[in-house]
Design a protein around this motif. Structure first.
Motif, PDB file in Angstrom:
ATOM      1  N   LYS A 151       3.454  53.319  84.660  1.00  0.00           N
ATOM      2  CA  LYS A 151       3.710  51.933  85.037  1.00  0.00           C
ATOM      3  C   LYS A 151       3.796  51.820  86.556  1.00  0.00           C
ATOM      4  CE  LYS A 151       5.933  50.873  80.781  1.00  0.00           C
ATOM      5  NZ  LYS A 151       6.553  49.820  80.062  1.00  0.00           N
ATOM      6  N   ASP A 159      -1.192  56.194  81.786  1.00  0.00           N
ATOM      7  CA  ASP A 159      -0.006  55.661  81.113  1.00  0.00           C
ATOM      8  C   ASP A 159       1.225  55.719  82.024  1.00  0.00           C
ATOM      9  OD1 ASP A 159       1.235  54.393  78.978  1.00  0.00           O
ATOM     10  OD2 ASP A 159       1.912  56.286  78.099  1.00  0.00           O
ATOM     11  N   ARG A 195      -2.421  52.566  85.123  1.00  0.00           N
ATOM     12  CA  ARG A 195      -1.625  52.170  83.953  1.00  0.00           C
ATOM     13  C   ARG A 195      -2.299  52.575  82.647  1.00  0.00           C
ATOM     14  NH1 ARG A 195      -0.220  47.835  87.383  1.00  0.00           N
ATOM     15  NH2 ARG A 195      -1.976  46.535  86.806  1.00  0.00           N
ATOM     16  N   THR A 196      -3.594  52.319  82.534  1.00  0.00           N
ATOM     17  CA  THR A 196      -4.275  52.566  81.258  1.00  0.00           C
ATOM     18  C   THR A 196      -4.667  54.028  81.047  1.00  0.00           C
ATOM     19  OG1 THR A 196      -6.411  51.907  82.194  1.00  0.00           O
ATOM     20  CG2 THR A 196      -5.133  50.206  81.056  1.00  0.00           C
ATOM     21  N   GLU A 197      -5.203  54.667  82.074  1.00  0.00           N
ATOM     22  CA  GLU A 197      -5.690  56.038  81.908  1.00  0.00           C
ATOM     23  C   GLU A 197      -4.593  57.089  82.013  1.00  0.00           C
ATOM     24  OE1 GLU A 197      -9.173  56.924  84.240  1.00  0.00           O
ATOM     25  OE2 GLU A 197     -10.071  54.972  83.775  1.00  0.00           O
TER      26      GLU A 197
END
Length: 61
Positions: free
Chosen positions: A44, A42, A38-40
């Motif tokens: 979902k 992007d 999710r963070t690296e």
């Protein structure tokens, strides 16, 4: 590559039939890897990603 970095399997072990459980992705690790996706990246994904897709081939599909 994220999975290999977190769980530690050899890249040669990452074929479509490889199950995440056999690669060392347990319930805690699955949450860590899902969050990194999710963070690296992007992207979902749900916390149950590795239950819904138990093998690399399932995840790719």
């Amino acid at each position: 590559m994220l999975i290999a970095n977190e769980a530690g399997p050899e890249l040669s072990d990452l074929d479509d039939s490889a199950s995440f459980a056999n690669l060392g992705v347990n319930s805690l690790m699955s949450l860590v890897v899902s969050e990194k996706i999710r963070t690296e990246l992007d992207v979902k994904v749900s916390g149950s990603l590795f239950l819904d897709c138990p093998t690399i081939g399932d995840l790719k599909a």
